[in-house]
Motif scaffolding. Structure first.
Motif, PDB file in Angstrom:
ATOM      1  N   ALA A  36       0.828  -1.206   0.000  1.00 34.44           N
ATOM      2  CA  ALA A  36       0.000   0.000   0.000  1.00 34.44           C
ATOM      3  C   ALA A  36       0.859   1.251   0.000  1.00 34.44           C
ATOM      4  N   SER A  37       1.991   1.207   0.707  1.00 37.62           N
ATOM      5  CA  SER A  37       2.898   2.343   0.734  1.00 37.62           C
ATOM      6  C   SER A  37       3.634   2.497  -0.590  1.00 37.62           C
ATOM      7  N   THR A  38       4.094   1.391  -1.170  1.00 37.10           N
ATOM      8  CA  THR A  38       4.865   1.454  -2.418  1.00 37.10           C
ATOM      9  C   THR A  38       3.990   1.852  -3.598  1.00 37.10           C
ATOM     10  N   CYS A  39       2.793   1.287  -3.670  1.00 39.12           N
ATOM     11  CA  CYS A  39       1.903   1.532  -4.803  1.00 39.12           C
ATOM     12  C   CYS A  39       0.965   2.710  -4.580  1.00 39.12           C
ATOM     13  N   GLN A  40       1.156   3.430  -3.477  1.00 35.40           N
ATOM     14  CA  GLN A  40       0.390   4.645  -3.189  1.00 35.40           C
ATOM     15  C   GLN A  40      -1.120   4.371  -3.168  1.00 35.40           C
ATOM     16  N   LEU A  41      -1.488   3.531  -2.194  1.00 32.04           N
ATOM     17  CA  LEU A  41      -2.896   3.210  -1.968  1.00 32.04           C
ATOM     18  C   LEU A  41      -3.259   3.748  -0.582  1.00 32.04           C
ATOM     19  N   PRO A  42      -3.604   5.021  -0.472  1.00 31.85           N
ATOM     20  CA  PRO A  42      -3.767   5.656   0.852  1.00 31.85           C
ATOM     21  C   PRO A  42      -4.897   5.077   1.681  1.00 31.85           C
ATOM     22  N   ASP A  43      -6.014   4.730   1.060  1.00 29.95           N
ATOM     23  CA  ASP A  43      -7.130   4.189   1.834  1.00 29.95           C
ATOM     24  C   ASP A  43      -6.752   2.854   2.465  1.00 29.95           C
ATOM     25  N   LEU A  44      -6.112   2.001   1.692  1.00 30.07           N
ATOM     26  CA  LEU A  44      -5.681   0.707   2.215  1.00 30.07           C
ATOM     27  C   LEU A  44      -4.624   0.894   3.303  1.00 30.07           C
ATOM     28  N   LEU A  45      -3.708   1.828   3.108  1.00 23.59           N
ATOM     29  CA  LEU A  45      -2.666   2.069   4.092  1.00 23.59           C
ATOM     30  C   LEU A  45      -3.259   2.564   5.413  1.00 23.59           C
ATOM     31  N   SER A  46      -4.233   3.445   5.348  1.00 24.17           N
ATOM     32  CA  SER A  46      -4.870   3.940   6.571  1.00 24.17           C
ATOM     33  C   SER A  46      -5.571   2.814   7.321  1.00 24.17           C
ATOM     34  N   GLN A  47      -6.219   1.931   6.603  1.00 27.60           N
ATOM     35  CA  GLN A  47      -6.883   0.794   7.230  1.00 27.60           C
ATOM     36  C   GLN A  47      -5.860  -0.113   7.930  1.00 27.60           C
ATOM     37  N   CYS A  48      -4.717  -0.340   7.291  1.00 30.88           N
ATOM     38  CA  CYS A  48      -3.673  -1.184   7.889  1.00 30.88           C
ATOM     39  C   CYS A  48      -3.103  -0.530   9.146  1.00 30.88           C
ATOM     40  N   ILE A  49      -2.843   0.779   9.090  1.00 29.72           N
ATOM     41  CA  ILE A  49      -2.280   1.476  10.248  1.00 29.72           C
ATOM     42  C   ILE A  49      -3.238   1.394  11.428  1.00 29.72           C
ATOM     43  N   GLN A  50      -4.519   1.540  11.185  1.00 27.48           N
ATOM     44  CA  GLN A  50      -5.512   1.451  12.257  1.00 27.48           C
ATOM     45  C   GLN A  50      -5.514   0.069  12.891  1.00 27.48           C
ATOM     46  N   ARG A  51      -5.480  -0.965  12.062  1.00 34.13           N
ATOM     47  CA  ARG A  51      -5.503  -2.332  12.597  1.00 34.13           C
ATOM     48  C   ARG A  51      -4.220  -2.645  13.376  1.00 34.13           C
ATOM     49  N   VAL A  52      -3.068  -2.237  12.876  1.00 39.42           N
ATOM     50  CA  VAL A  52      -1.805  -2.516  13.558  1.00 39.42           C
ATOM     51  C   VAL A  52      -1.725  -1.754  14.869  1.00 39.42           C
ATOM     52  N   ALA A  53      -2.173  -0.503  14.877  1.00 37.12           N
ATOM     53  CA  ALA A  53      -2.110   0.304  16.098  1.00 37.12           C
ATOM     54  C   ALA A  53      -2.993  -0.275  17.199  1.00 37.12           C
ATOM     55  N   GLU A  54      -4.100  -0.886  16.853  1.00 36.10           N
ATOM     56  CA  GLU A  54      -5.009  -1.464  17.838  1.00 36.10           C
ATOM     57  C   GLU A  54      -4.540  -2.808  18.363  1.00 36.10           C
ATOM     58  N   SER A  55      -3.523  -3.387  17.743  1.00 40.32           N
ATOM     59  CA  SER A  55      -3.031  -4.698  18.149  1.00 40.32           C
ATOM     60  C   SER A  55      -1.985  -4.567  19.247  1.00 40.32           C
ATOM     61  N   SER A  56      -1.547  -5.713  19.766  1.00 40.35           N
ATOM     62  CA  SER A  56      -0.517  -5.741  20.816  1.00 40.35           C
ATOM     63  C   SER A  56       0.828  -6.200  20.278  1.00 40.35           C
ATOM     64  N   VAL A  57       1.046  -6.054  18.984  1.00 38.54           N
ATOM     65  CA  VAL A  57       2.306  -6.490  18.386  1.00 38.54           C
ATOM     66  C   VAL A  57       3.447  -5.652  18.953  1.00 38.54           C
ATOM     67  N   ASP A  58       4.566  -6.321  19.228  1.00 33.81           N
ATOM     68  CA  ASP A  58       5.723  -5.673  19.819  1.00 33.81           C
ATOM     69  C   ASP A  58       6.181  -4.491  18.970  1.00 33.81           C
ATOM     70  N   SER A  59       6.415  -3.356  19.618  1.00 39.15           N
ATOM     71  CA  SER A  59       6.827  -2.149  18.906  1.00 39.15           C
ATOM     72  C   SER A  59       8.194  -2.320  18.257  1.00 39.15           C
ATOM     73  N   ARG A  60       9.073  -3.145  18.869  1.00 34.71           N
ATOM     74  CA  ARG A  60      10.387  -3.383  18.259  1.00 34.71           C
ATOM     75  C   ARG A  60      10.241  -4.074  16.908  1.00 34.71           C
ATOM     76  N   TYR A  61       9.332  -5.027  16.849  1.00 36.07           N
ATOM     77  CA  TYR A  61       9.082  -5.734  15.587  1.00 36.07           C
ATOM     78  C   TYR A  61       8.537  -4.777  14.528  1.00 36.07           C
ATOM     79  N   LEU A  62       7.604  -3.929  14.918  1.00 39.45           N
ATOM     80  CA  LEU A  62       7.020  -2.981  13.965  1.00 39.45           C
ATOM     81  C   LEU A  62       8.050  -1.966  13.492  1.00 39.45           C
TER      82      LEU A  62
END
Length: 596
Positions: free
Chosen positions: A201-227
């Motif tokens: 989404a970042s490489t192909c400039q798909l802003p709507d898809l990128l925003s959806q991904c950022i929202q889902r990742v931010a709401e998760s408990s994935v380790d910040s070091r990994y991200l």
């Protein structure tokens, strides 16, 4: 198959007309167009089949390498269907006769190095035929039979690679289609599997898809070091900022303890430089352990296998490193190694004690992680002679073998416990224990000091003793203690058996001749020999005579063992008192030892 009927007419008298029949339904023009286009598409699709007549005049080269890294194409067809290829082929310089132009996909389109053959062929096929075919069999499903394959990693990777190709070739209708599919994946996929979607989404400039991904990742408990390691810097900054807004009461670790975070970063930077010695120095100077820095997790996810092996050999690792420790996301180092699919790291962790049974928060164990990352096509391909197996295949094989080994060990332990607890099998165990008790008891009579020393080394004197020398004591092994469960009894008897077995083995090692006398006695004599006062006077006299002979045999055997020990001591003494002609060598060795 339908056949057409042709009728001929004459200008003369017409033949009698037959009875009228209902007219045949004729195909509508739209249906004829669909049939014609379908046949045309099927014929053109054959041009991309390597087994078909090869008349290609250009090659698209993939970044993966290997025999499947080249896809032959036809410049005239692609140029007629795509302005992108028209502009590109028009700008190519003239090539020598007979040499095809080569299009390096990694340099041709953004994200081209991520595109595989299974993804690019359907996209090119759309330009040839106007139809989008489904993925090849096994290319978009994993090898886990329990997976629904709705959002497993192979399915996501196929659409991600197709999106790179469609965006690079400037096919907007396909980009829109693939974007909708990726959007569906974001809602149901695992968070770590969303990372490739963030990148495309970042490489192909798909802003709507990128925003959806950022929202889902931010709401998760994935380790910040990994991200931070996996995501682009700009995207990670947005995720970090959104997390602060979503959880304003939870302080970031960098704000909570900046000094601790700085030390952890220094350790991670040393790992990035493959400097294990520097890691050991940083651990020594700081109060941080390997577990505090999640250093084993970091090495398992990002470092070379030799770096992780060196980490596990550090002196601090033997005390503080827990290879089954879980990070903020609930993953052990083995889970991260499986996500990376690196067989050497997986093997190193298992040898260090990593458990293959540990599960993530969503219930996946190491084998499940590997299987859901591996395409069915990769595992179903027959191995060619002298061809190296894929890393994914090796990872699955290593984990399956470890699971089988653990299962075998567990079954063996259970069978041992059952064999002691079951009445029908217990007699064999008890007889073996009684024989060992008798043998050690005779050794204590024949060689009291030596037997005591060997028993102390084997720690047999720390276990509960059963009286030997008579089979009547066999019943004592079966006595039931109401305060002792069958499992406790099994453990007690097993410890005693192991201690006596080790005692006998040590006796054979240090007193071989005496052990031979014991073997001969136990095979030929009766245990009643040691009860000299029992029986008739004639029996008592015979026993005394035989006991005297046995004592002579014991003394001879003991003298032989003693002479052998004396010879060894004498040879070692003469070696230590040898002439000083080799004094330089010994002096150098001493100096080397002191320097160490």
């Amino acid at each position: 198959m339908e056949t057409s009927t042709i009728t001929f007419s004459s200008s003369s008298s017409p033949p009698p007309s037959p009875s009228p029949s209902p007219p045949r339904p004729q195909a509508a023009p739209a249906d004829l167009d669909a049939v014609s286009l379908g046949r045309l598409s099927a014929n053109l699709e054959r041009l991309l089949d390597p087994a078909f007549f090869n008349c290609t005049d250009a090659d698209v080269v993939l970044a993966a390498g290997g025999d499947d890294a080249v896809v032959g194409v036809h410049r005239c067809i692609l140029a007629a269907r795509s302005n992108f290829f028209l502009d590109h082929f028009s700008s190519l310089a003239a090539n020598p006769a007979g040499k095809k132009p080569r299009l390096e996909l990694a340099d041709l389109v953004p994200g081209g190095r991520h595109i595989g053959r299974d993804a690019i062929v359907p996209v090119l096929g759309y330009l040839y035929t106007g139809l989008l075919k489904p993925p090849p069999q096994g290319a978009a499903v994993c090898v886990d039979d329990r997976c629904s394959h709705q959002a497993c990693r192979p399915a996501i990777d196929f659409v991600v690679e197709s999106t790179y190709a469609a965006s690079g070739f400037k096919i907007p209708e396909l980009v829109s289609l693939f974007q909708r599919r990726l959007s569906d994946f974001v809602t149901i996929a695992l968070v770590e599997d969303i990372v490739p979607i963030v990148l495309v989404a970042s490489t192909c400039q798909l802003p709507d898809l990128l925003s959806q991904c950022i929202q889902r990742v931010a709401e998760s408990s994935v380790d910040s070091r990994y991200l931070e390691k996996e995501l682009p810097a700009e995207t990670f900054a947005k995720v970090k900022e959104l997390r602060r807004h979503l959880s304003p009461h939870e302080s970031d670790e960098f704000i909570l303890d900046p000094e601790h975070a700085k030390r952890v970063r220094n350790i991670h930077k040393a790992l990035d430089c493959d400097d294990v010695d520097l890691v050991g120095l940083l651990l020594t100077e700081s109060r941080i352990t390997l577990d505090d820095a999640l250093a084993i997790h970091y090495a398992a996810a990002y470092c070379e296998p030799k770096v992780l092996a060196g980490m596990l050999k550090l002196e601090s690792a033997s005390d503080s490193a827990n290879v089954n420790l879980k990070n903020e996301s609930g993953c052990t180092p083995l889970h991260l190694a499986c996500m990376r699919r690196e067989p050497q790291i997986i093997l190193s962790l298992i040898e260090k004690g990593a458990s293959v049974q540990e599960k993530t928060r969503d219930g996946r164990d190491a084998l499940t992680i590997c299987k859901r990352l591996t395409r069915e096509k990769d595992c179903n391909n027959k191995l060619e002679k002298c061809k190296e197996r894929s890393k994914a295949y090796l990872c699955i094989d290593i984990l399956e073998q470890e699971i089988k080994r653990n299962s075998f060990v567990l079954e063996r332990q259970l069978s041992d416990e059952v064999s002691v607890a079951m009445p029908l099998l217990a007699d064999n165990f008890h007889m073996r224990l009684l024989n060992l008790e008798n043998r050690v008891a005779f050794a204590r009579i024949f060689f009291p000091s030596e037997a005591k020393l060997v028993m102390r080394i084997a720690q047999a004197d720390s276990t509960e003793e059963f009286a030997g020398l008579t089979s009547a004591n066999f019943s004592k092994l079966k006595e039931v203690n109401l305060n002792e469960t069958p499992t406790m009894q099994s453990k007690r008897l097993r410890e005693r058996l192991d201690a006596l077995t080790k005692t006998v083995e040590l006796g054979r090692k240090y007193f071989p001749h005496c052990s031979d006398v014991l073997d001969k006695f136990l095979n030929e004599e009766s245990t009643d020999l040691f009860f000299l006062e029992s029986g008739t006077p004639e029996d008592q006299h015979t026993k005394r005579m035989r006991f005297s002979e046995l004592k002579d045999d014991v003394n001879k055997a003991f003298n032989k063992d003693k002479a052998a020990v004396a010879a060894i001591v004498s040879s070692s003494t003469s070696a230590s008192s040898s002439p000083r002609g080799d004094g330089k060598v010994r002096h150098g060795s001493k100096k080397a030892r002191l320097s160490r």
